[in-house]
Design an enzyme around this catalytic site. Structure first.
Site, PDB file in Angstrom:
ATOM      1  N   GLY A  85       0.580  -5.537   0.619  1.00  0.00           N
ATOM      2  CA  GLY A  85      -0.359  -5.656  -0.491  1.00  0.00           C
ATOM      3  C   GLY A  85       0.262  -6.191  -1.760  1.00  0.00           C
ATOM      4  O   GLY A  85      -0.427  -6.765  -2.610  1.00  0.00           O
ATOM      5  N   GLU A  99      -0.002  -9.783  -1.351  1.00  0.00           N
ATOM      6  CA  GLU A  99      -1.416 -10.129  -1.497  1.00  0.00           C
ATOM      7  C   GLU A  99      -1.826 -10.160  -2.967  1.00  0.00           C
ATOM      8  O   GLU A  99      -2.625 -11.006  -3.381  1.00  0.00           O
ATOM      9  CB  GLU A  99      -2.276  -9.143  -0.705  1.00  0.00           C
ATOM     10  CG  GLU A  99      -2.153  -9.335   0.807  1.00  0.00           C
ATOM     11  CD  GLU A  99      -2.914  -8.314   1.613  1.00  0.00           C
ATOM     12  OE1 GLU A  99      -3.695  -8.717   2.492  1.00  0.00           O
ATOM     13  OE2 GLU A  99      -2.724  -7.095   1.362  1.00  0.00           O
ATOM     14  N   ALA A 149       0.831  -1.199   0.000  1.00  0.00           N
ATOM     15  CA  ALA A 149       0.000   0.000   0.000  1.00  0.00           C
ATOM     16  C   ALA A 149       0.870   1.254   0.000  1.00  0.00           C
ATOM     17  O   ALA A 149       1.989   1.252   0.505  1.00  0.00           O
ATOM     18  CB  ALA A 149      -0.919   0.001   1.213  1.00  0.00           C
ATOM     19  N   GLU A 185       2.545  -6.177   7.585  1.00  0.00           N
ATOM     20  CA  GLU A 185       1.633  -5.181   8.142  1.00  0.00           C
ATOM     21  C   GLU A 185       1.767  -5.006   9.656  1.00  0.00           C
ATOM     22  O   GLU A 185       1.641  -3.891  10.174  1.00  0.00           O
ATOM     23  CB  GLU A 185       0.186  -5.543   7.788  1.00  0.00           C
ATOM     24  CG  GLU A 185      -0.190  -5.277   6.341  1.00  0.00           C
ATOM     25  CD  GLU A 185       0.164  -6.410   5.406  1.00  0.00           C
ATOM     26  OE1 GLU A 185      -0.261  -6.391   4.242  1.00  0.00           O
ATOM     27  OE2 GLU A 185       0.887  -7.350   5.840  1.00  0.00           O
TER      28      GLU A 185
END
Length: 291
Positions: A138, A141, A93, A161
């Site tokens: 992310g 992910e 992110a 995270e």
């Protein structure tokens, strides 16, 4: 090749062996199908170098647009995700952008990220993540949302995270356990640990780990080779196989067997199945057309 940039402008390039123009800097997604023997392989090329391909609002919107374009392109049989930024797949992110959001905006944007990963997973054709560098938060992910993953042995991956006071919010808590098992997934998420490509291959996080080359694109080259192995197969049968696996993993095995039966039934009347049987009888390679 189609170039999809920040303003949505499309530039058409020919396939084959023609050299590709240097991609424009900034939040950019390139979508293209290679020509010749690689016709049918589409590439989403991520190029946001100043932010290490971090997932900001504009970049995410462009990824959504690219997926929408590919979803209905019947010529596309495999999709490869690749970074144009050397040493980085996707840094996760965009936390600088995130810091400017209020709580409501954060919740909305994380939900949109989760939807993006679901859209990647829902592409009907096989998807391959070519991880030639860091895939963190992310970014990992995104790779987990793909069907297959290839990594350079030196690449670094992790759901980090927890080291930022967060938890994975775009599918990591669900897709990582399904990939490596519950115990190891908890360990990696709780500690925020990063592992390299060799370690990732040993635990099943990636399908293949390859030594990095001087160009920094060894994983991409291996991903293309893998895509070329998929290309000759019957496209509809591959799509139905992907659907059966994905849906079957969401239910008990008895329900999964029923899903497999329904997918198989849809493949029975196809011309490709008839061609496969004819080619077997005639002792020749099949010529599949995707119907």
């Amino acid at each position: 090749m189609l170039r999809l940039g920040r303003a949505g402008r499309l530039l058409l390039r020919g396939g084959g062996g023609a050299p590709r123009a240097a991609p424009r800097r900034g939040a950019e997604v390139l979508v293209g199908a290679a020509g010749g023997e690689r016709s049918g392989i589409a590439e989403i090329l991520m190029n946001r170098p100043h932010a290490r391909n971090s997932l900001g609002k504009v970049f995410v919107n462009e990824l959504f647009s690219a997926l929408e374009q590919l979803r209905f392109d019947e010529k596309v049989r495999v999709v490869v995700f690749k970074s144009e930024v050397k040493g980085v797949f996707c840094a996760g992110a965009d936390l600088k952008e995130r810091a400017k959001m209020d709580d409501e905006e954060v919740g909305y944007f994380v939900k949109r990220l989760r939807n993006l990963m679901d859209e990647i997973a829902a592409l009907p054709v096989p998807t391959i993540a070519a991880i030639d560098g860091y895939a963190l938060g992310g970014g990992l992910e995104l790779a987990l949302a793909c069907d297959l993953r290839v990594a350079a042995s030196s690449a670094k991956m992790g759901l980090i995270e927890a080291t930022r006071g967060l938890l994975p919010g775009a599918g990591g808590t669900q897709r990582l356990p399904r990939c490596v098992g519950i115990g190891l997934a908890k360990e990696l998420i709780f500690t925020g640990r990063q592992i390299d490509g060799e370690q990732a291959a040993s635990v099943g996080l990636v399908n293949h780990a390859v030594p990095q080359n001087s160009e920094g694109d060894a994983a991409y080259q291996r991903a293309l080779t893998l895509a070329e192995e998929i290309l000759p197969q019957a496209p509809f049968a591959v799509k139905m196989g992907k659907l059966a696996i994905n849906r079957g993993m969401e239910v008990d095995i008895a329900s999964g067997m029923a899903i497999e039966g329904m997918c198989y039934a849809q493949n029975i009347p196809t011309r490709d199945r008839q061609e496969g049987m004819a080619a077997f009888r005639e002792k020749r390679p099949p010529r599949f057309i995707g119907k």
